[in-house]
Design a protein around this motif. Sequence first.
Motif, PDB file in Angstrom:
ATOM      1  N   ALA A 478       9.672 -58.081  95.075  1.00 15.13           N
ATOM      2  CA  ALA A 478      10.715 -59.072  94.805  1.00 15.13           C
ATOM      3  C   ALA A 478      11.989 -58.389  94.298  1.00 15.13           C
ATOM      4  O   ALA A 478      13.108 -58.735  94.718  1.00 15.13           O
ATOM      5  CB  ALA A 478      10.216 -60.097  93.792  1.00 15.13           C
ATOM      6  N   GLY A 479      11.838 -57.421  93.400  1.00 19.35           N
ATOM      7  CA  GLY A 479      12.999 -56.703  92.886  1.00 19.35           C
ATOM      8  C   GLY A 479      13.696 -55.895  93.955  1.00 19.35           C
ATOM      9  O   GLY A 479      14.941 -55.788  93.975  1.00 19.35           O
ATOM     10  N   ARG A 480      12.912 -55.310  94.859  1.00 18.35           N
ATOM     11  CA  ARG A 480      13.497 -54.518  95.951  1.00 18.35           C
ATOM     12  C   ARG A 480      14.304 -55.402  96.885  1.00 18.35           C
ATOM     13  O   ARG A 480      15.401 -55.023  97.331  1.00 18.35           O
ATOM     14  CB  ARG A 480      12.384 -53.826  96.732  1.00 18.35           C
ATOM     15  N   ILE A 481      13.788 -56.592  97.184  1.00 17.75           N
ATOM     16  CA  ILE A 481      14.525 -57.526  98.039  1.00 17.75           C
ATOM     17  C   ILE A 481      15.866 -57.883  97.401  1.00 17.75           C
ATOM     18  O   ILE A 481      16.917 -57.861  98.051  1.00 17.75           O
ATOM     19  CB  ILE A 481      13.694 -58.807  98.296  1.00 17.75           C
ATOM     20  N   GLU A 482      15.824 -58.188  96.120  1.00 23.54           N
ATOM     21  CA  GLU A 482      17.054 -58.564  95.414  1.00 23.54           C
ATOM     22  C   GLU A 482      18.082 -57.433  95.456  1.00 23.54           C
ATOM     23  O   GLU A 482      19.269 -57.662  95.722  1.00 23.54           O
ATOM     24  CB  GLU A 482      16.715 -58.922  93.965  1.00 23.54           C
ATOM     25  N   ALA A 483      17.621 -56.204  95.202  1.00 23.73           N
ATOM     26  CA  ALA A 483      18.541 -55.060  95.215  1.00 23.73           C
ATOM     27  C   ALA A 483      19.096 -54.815  96.612  1.00 23.73           C
ATOM     28  O   ALA A 483      20.293 -54.531  96.780  1.00 23.73           O
ATOM     29  CB  ALA A 483      17.818 -53.811  94.702  1.00 23.73           C
ATOM     30  N   GLU A 484      18.249 -54.929  97.627  1.00 27.59           N
ATOM     31  CA  GLU A 484      18.703 -54.686  98.996  1.00 27.59           C
ATOM     32  C   GLU A 484      19.695 -55.757  99.446  1.00 27.59           C
ATOM     33  O   GLU A 484      20.678 -55.455 100.125  1.00 27.59           O
ATOM     34  CB  GLU A 484      17.507 -54.639  99.938  1.00 27.59           C
ATOM     35  N   GLN A 485      19.450 -56.998  99.052  1.00 28.40           N
ATOM     36  CA  GLN A 485      20.361 -58.068  99.436  1.00 28.40           C
ATOM     37  C   GLN A 485      21.740 -57.881  98.810  1.00 28.40           C
ATOM     38  O   GLN A 485      22.762 -58.138  99.447  1.00 28.40           O
ATOM     39  CB  GLN A 485      19.774 -59.429  99.023  1.00 28.40           C
ATOM     40  N   ARG A 486      21.777 -57.430  97.562  1.00 29.25           N
ATOM     41  CA  ARG A 486      23.066 -57.171  96.915  1.00 29.25           C
ATOM     42  C   ARG A 486      23.840 -56.081  97.647  1.00 29.25           C
ATOM     43  O   ARG A 486      25.059 -56.149  97.801  1.00 29.25           O
ATOM     44  CB  ARG A 486      22.861 -56.757  95.453  1.00 29.25           C
ATOM     45  N   LYS A 487      23.120 -55.064  98.119  1.00 32.30           N
ATOM     46  CA  LYS A 487      23.765 -53.969  98.837  1.00 32.30           C
ATOM     47  C   LYS A 487      24.244 -54.410 100.221  1.00 32.30           C
ATOM     48  O   LYS A 487      25.356 -54.065 100.636  1.00 32.30           O
ATOM     49  CB  LYS A 487      22.789 -52.793  98.981  1.00 32.30           C
ATOM     50  N   LEU A 488      23.434 -55.193 100.937  1.00 35.80           N
ATOM     51  CA  LEU A 488      23.761 -55.574 102.302  1.00 35.80           C
ATOM     52  C   LEU A 488      24.840 -56.642 102.378  1.00 35.80           C
ATOM     53  O   LEU A 488      25.707 -56.614 103.258  1.00 35.80           O
ATOM     54  CB  LEU A 488      22.506 -56.077 103.019  1.00 35.80           C
ATOM     55  N   TYR A 489      24.786 -57.612 101.461  1.00 34.74           N
ATOM     56  CA  TYR A 489      25.665 -58.772 101.569  1.00 34.74           C
ATOM     57  C   TYR A 489      26.391 -59.041 100.244  1.00 34.74           C
ATOM     58  O   TYR A 489      26.178 -60.086  99.598  1.00 34.74           O
ATOM     59  CB  TYR A 489      24.860 -60.007 101.984  1.00 34.74           C
ATOM     60  N   PRO A 490      27.249 -58.117  99.816  1.00 34.17           N
ATOM     61  CA  PRO A 490      27.980 -58.340  98.557  1.00 34.17           C
ATOM     62  C   PRO A 490      28.912 -59.553  98.636  1.00 34.17           C
ATOM     63  O   PRO A 490      29.341 -60.073  97.615  1.00 34.17           O
ATOM     64  CB  PRO A 490      28.767 -57.029  98.384  1.00 34.17           C
TER      65      PRO A 490
END
Length: 503
Positions: A478-490
């Motif tokens: 869950a934490g990895r998804i959140e971090a990746e989403q912030r990077k991909l779609y700021p």
Amino acid sequence: MIIEVEDRFCKVAKAFSKALEKLERAAEREAAVHEVEETAFDDLLEVGRRMIAEYIQMQGEDVPRPKTIEHEGKTLRRLPRQRRRPYMSAFGPTPFRRDVYASRETQRQEVVPLDAKLGMPEGNTSYLLQKWSGTKCAKESYQESRASLREILGFAPSVNCLEDMVARAAEHADAYFDEQPPVDPETEEEILVITSDCKGVPMRKVDAPRTKRGEDAPGAKRKRLKKGEKNGQKRLACVGGVYSVAPFRRRADDVVNEIFRKEKQTDRPQPQNKRLRAQLTREVAGQEVNAKDVIFDWLAQEVDERDPHERRTVVAVMDGETKLRDLQELKIRRAIGILDIWHVTEYLWKLAYCFHRESSDQAEAFVDTYLRKLLEGKVRRVIGGIRQMVTKAGLAKHKREKAQQYLNYFAARCDYMKYDEYLDAGYPIGSGVVEGACRHLVKDRMEQTGMRWRISGAQAVLSLRAIYLNDDWGTFHAGRIEAEQRKLYPYKQHLLAILNCAT
């Protein structure tokens, strides 16, 4: 619009109705339940795939489609043709098309509204399928993981795709370990136990430890393998573990009975909040990072966070490796060092075979006698007594030298062998609780038949396997998804504003 949406879901309903019709026909012919299960599962996968496809299309229809937008001080235009996005959902391949915004045709895609709205992953595999794949790859080889997924789902990512997923997930592992919140102090017991050990990982030649000059030269004579050795060179992975446990007071006889007669005591307190981590020495950002330093920094952090006011007793139960003990005394000074009793027992057996035949009753009696004395705190008397035996027994030179080597090992570690005090205080004296897990973490996954690793691939699997064995996979994912989403779609939070202010 409403009619179209109803029609779309009607198509999904029709697919489900077909599945029910198959069920009715199976009932008429009294088919075996396992046949019905297999057919129903395949049909439900198809229903699920259609649901995801229609949901994506429905979400896409609600996204505005301006010709140009302003983003980060640049004017971006919608490319003439929609771009195809491959997507492997948990129900099967579900590709779709969507608008893409860029400075021009050949430039990087800077804003992809539908991807942002849907929270699409960086790769083409859904987060759910990544979650399942990750747990499989943490336990089994990539080939076995792919076969298992294919057996269940009827499809599976390729081996290369699985390796890529593991590598991407592992990029978040170090930060996860370093930023992991401390355990609830209300669930901690009185004694904090830390331990560390090193396990070999078979490496490919390019990443194998450096050999002595000339060993790899063409025609160089290969050394004969010793007993238990395997072909191929290994790099040591440093494994650390930490947990808390309640005091458990015992006598020497209790420990001897457990070691020799496998009489495990039923009232033994259970370890709480066990955490593991494994590390290879590797290069990070151009700098070599030593595995043992990483593990002991992490162990020190765990101890500080679990016991910031130093109210608990900390014990470090490890084997006799000098480097590990030096790091413990440097970074976790208040820990009480204890030489693992199982390791001591192994050395006693080696000593016994200097005097008696292997597997003999005399060798067992030797170990039983001297183990009991060590547990009673008579370490120096044991060392002195056996030294006299070596002198008087008339041993062959090689056995005499081995015996002296083992006794010197004990003599150098007397400060960690105060077993009478440890037992009286209720401290654990064996690292079995974490030792088995450490061995399981590395050996059971990394040393399967024919496996040879690169450093990066091995570290990725070790990190994810530790997270899995710590029962933290769901939280990590869950934490990895959140971090990746912030990077991909700021830009996601401002997506509608970006699209609506455009032309």
